[in-house]
Design a protein around this motif. Structure first.
Motif, short mmCIF file in Angstrom:
data_model
loop_
_atom_site.label_atom_id
_atom_site.label_comp_id
_atom_site.label_asym_id
_atom_site.label_seq_id
_atom_site.Cartn_x
_atom_site.Cartn_y
_atom_site.Cartn_z
N HIS A 1 0.78 -1.28 -0.04
CA HIS A 1 0.12 -0.08 -0.04
C HIS A 1 0.81 1.18 -0.18
CE1 HIS A 1 -3.41 -2.57 0.96
NE2 HIS A 1 -2.69 -3.28 1.88
N LEU A 2 0.61 2.14 -0.91
CA LEU A 2 1.36 3.19 -0.93
C LEU A 2 0.48 4.56 -0.68
CD1 LEU A 2 4.01 4.94 -2.00
CD2 LEU A 2 2.95 4.96 -4.36
N VAL A 3 1.09 5.29 0.37
CA VAL A 3 0.52 6.59 0.68
C VAL A 3 1.41 7.72 0.07
CG1 VAL A 3 0.26 8.12 2.57
CG2 VAL A 3 -0.30 5.72 2.83
N LEU A 4 0.92 8.82 -0.71
CA LEU A 4 1.46 10.01 -1.02
C LEU A 4 0.93 10.94 -0.65
CD1 LEU A 4 1.89 8.91 -4.78
CD2 LEU A 4 3.76 8.94 -3.10
N ILE A 5 1.68 12.23 -0.24
CA ILE A 5 1.31 13.40 0.25
C ILE A 5 1.67 14.49 -0.55
CG2 ILE A 5 1.45 14.83 2.40
CD1 ILE A 5 2.51 12.25 3.91
N PRO B 1 -3.96 2.86 -7.99
CA PRO B 1 -2.89 1.57 -7.59
C PRO B 1 -2.67 0.91 -8.86
CG PRO B 1 -5.10 1.12 -7.19
CD PRO B 1 -5.27 2.43 -7.49
N SER B 2 -1.42 0.19 -8.94
CA SER B 2 -1.18 -0.70 -9.72
C SER B 2 -2.41 -1.51 -10.59
CB SER B 2 -0.07 -1.65 -9.33
OG SER B 2 0.18 -2.65 -10.28
N LYS B 3 -2.61 -1.64 -11.77
CA LYS B 3 -3.77 -2.44 -12.14
C LYS B 3 -3.32 -2.97 -13.62
CE LYS B 3 -6.21 1.84 -12.53
NZ LYS B 3 -5.04 2.34 -11.63
N THR B 4 -3.99 -3.90 -14.09
CA THR B 4 -3.86 -4.49 -15.45
C THR B 4 -5.17 -4.97 -15.83
OG1 THR B 4 -2.88 -5.56 -16.98
CG2 THR B 4 -2.97 -6.78 -15.06
N ALA B 5 -5.59 -4.88 -17.17
CA ALA B 5 -6.67 -5.57 -17.63
C ALA B 5 -6.43 -6.40 -18.87
CB ALA B 5 -7.80 -4.86 -17.86
N ASP B 6 -5.00 -6.66 -19.06
CA ASP B 6 -4.57 -7.46 -20.04
C ASP B 6 -4.88 -8.86 -20.20
OD1 ASP B 6 -3.58 -5.13 -20.93
OD2 ASP B 6 -1.28 -5.55 -20.40
N ILE B 7 -4.87 -9.47 -18.94
CA ILE B 7 -5.03 -10.84 -19.03
C ILE B 7 -6.55 -11.20 -18.92
CG2 ILE B 7 -4.87 -12.87 -17.50
CD1 ILE B 7 -2.22 -11.45 -16.49
N VAL C 1 -7.07 -6.51 -12.68
CA VAL C 1 -6.42 -7.10 -11.64
C VAL C 1 -5.77 -5.81 -10.96
CG1 VAL C 1 -4.59 -8.37 -10.84
CG2 VAL C 1 -5.97 -9.13 -12.84
N ILE C 2 -6.16 -5.62 -9.71
CA ILE C 2 -5.59 -4.46 -8.88
C ILE C 2 -4.37 -5.05 -8.39
CG2 ILE C 2 -5.92 -2.82 -6.92
CD1 ILE C 2 -7.54 -2.20 -9.56
N GLY C 3 -3.25 -4.10 -8.17
CA GLY C 3 -1.87 -4.57 -7.51
C GLY C 3 -1.14 -5.71 -8.16
N HIS D 1 1.38 -5.62 -10.52
CA HIS D 1 2.58 -5.30 -10.56
C HIS D 1 3.45 -4.04 -9.64
CE1 HIS D 1 0.49 -3.46 -14.16
NE2 HIS D 1 1.26 -2.55 -13.81
N GLY D 2 2.63 -3.87 -8.79
CA GLY D 2 2.90 -2.83 -7.79
C GLY D 2 1.70 -2.59 -6.57
N PRO D 3 1.67 -1.58 -6.03
CA PRO D 3 0.92 -1.55 -4.66
C PRO D 3 -0.55 -1.69 -5.08
CG PRO D 3 2.16 0.37 -4.87
CD PRO D 3 2.58 -0.40 -6.21
N ARG D 4 -0.98 -2.42 -4.07
CA ARG D 4 -2.39 -2.70 -4.18
C ARG D 4 -3.39 -1.72 -4.05
NH1 ARG D 4 -4.19 -7.12 -0.22
NH2 ARG D 4 -2.43 -6.40 0.92
N SER D 5 -2.83 -0.69 -3.19
CA SER D 5 -3.71 0.55 -3.03
C SER D 5 -2.94 1.91 -3.10
CB SER D 5 -4.41 0.51 -1.74
OG SER D 5 -3.55 0.56 -0.78
N LEU D 6 -3.42 2.87 -3.39
CA LEU D 6 -2.92 4.20 -3.30
C LEU D 6 -3.65 5.17 -2.43
CD1 LEU D 6 -0.69 6.55 -3.89
CD2 LEU D 6 -1.77 6.65 -6.17
N SER D 7 -3.21 5.73 -1.43
CA SER D 7 -4.07 6.84 -0.77
C SER D 7 -3.13 7.97 -0.52
CB SER D 7 -3.84 6.37 0.80
OG SER D 7 -4.75 5.14 0.95
N ILE D 8 -4.03 9.06 -1.06
CA ILE D 8 -3.27 10.41 -1.44
C ILE D 8 -3.71 11.44 -0.15
CG2 ILE D 8 -3.05 12.48 -2.77
CD1 ILE D 8 -3.68 10.23 -5.28
N PHE D 9 -2.98 11.77 0.41
CA PHE D 9 -3.34 12.88 1.57
C PHE D 9 -2.85 14.04 0.96
CE2 PHE D 9 -3.12 9.19 3.94
CZ PHE D 9 -4.26 9.25 5.08
N LEU D 10 -3.84 15.33 1.05
CA LEU D 10 -3.98 16.51 0.45
C LEU D 10 -3.75 17.46 1.60
CD1 LEU D 10 -6.41 16.37 -2.42
CD2 LEU D 10 -3.81 16.24 -2.66
N LEU D 11 -2.70 18.19 1.71
CA LEU D 11 -2.36 19.23 2.89
C LEU D 11 -2.82 20.45 2.21
CD1 LEU D 11 1.08 18.24 3.79
CD2 LEU D 11 -1.13 18.15 5.40
N PRO D 12 -3.22 21.64 3.22
CA PRO D 12 -3.73 22.85 2.43
C PRO D 12 -2.52 23.45 1.88
CG PRO D 12 -4.31 22.87 4.84
CD PRO D 12 -3.30 21.53 4.45
#
Length: 192
Positions: A131-135, A166-172, A177-179, A181-192
């Motif tokens: 799981h990736l968190v970006l700020i 998050p990472s995803k593909t629909a080729d197969i 498919v979520i996650g 080839h990378g994180p299963r989730s991305l959470s973004i925190f927005l600061l003022p």
């Protein structure tokens, strides 16, 4: 002359006349609020977006959102949860559940966040975690990739990426498919 060379010569002989690129072309949604557009776009591609008032609000929310048993690594000073980042070989991050990283800016057009090696820790960290968190700050959201390229054009960095997830593909079998080839989730925190 072989057929490959003949084809290449024919292509060179049949080029269109060169034209001058237009200057000052503005694309996209000039009147839209970039923060609202960023949130909508990021959510549409599967990210979760949280608006907070200060950096100190992020750690308690992360504790609520993610498994407390998993390994959490924070590269962001002031987000004190889990363990602080310590430089290491990439294999030591194989069991990271949550990675917390600060991005430089976001792009409303595609929900992407620009990160470089100076904020990533090791370049493998945002791609190997579960799981990736970006700020980012709301004031650092630009409208278009065109704007983003103007910001980074003269920057000096060894490694960088736009991350949207998050990472995803629909080729197969055309099955999402979520996650994949990378994180299963991305959470973004927005600061003022």
């Amino acid at each position: 002359m072989n057929s490959r060379d003949k084809i290449l010569q024919d292509i060179l002989k049949n080029q269109p006349e060169p034209t001058i690129l237009p200057e000052g072309v503005i694309f996209g949604f000039a009147d839209a609020d970039p923060v609202s557009k960023f949130i909508t776009t990021a959510q549409t591609i599967g990210a979760k977006v949280y608006e907070v008032n200060q950096l100190e609000e992020i750690a308690p929310q992360i504790a609520e959102l993610f498994d407390k048993e998993g390994r959490i690594v924070s590269v962001v000073e002031g987000v004190n949860i889990g363990e602080p980042y310590a430089a290491a070989v990439p294999h030591t991050f194989e069991d990271v559940n949550v990675a917390i990283i600060r991005g430089h800016f976001g792009v409303a057009e595609n929900g992407a966040i620009w990160v470089t090696e100076d904020v990533l820790g090791h370049r493998a960290l945002p791609f190997i975690c579960q799981h990736l968190v970006l700020i980012i700050e709301k004031s650092k959201i630009v409208r278009l990739m065109q704007d983003a390229y103007e910001i980074i054009a003269d920057s000096d960095y060894g490694y960088s990426a736009f991350i949207a997830g998050p990472s995803k593909t629909a080729d197969i079998e055309q099955s999402l498919v979520i996650g994949a080839h990378g994180p299963r989730s991305l959470s973004i925190f927005l600061l003022p």
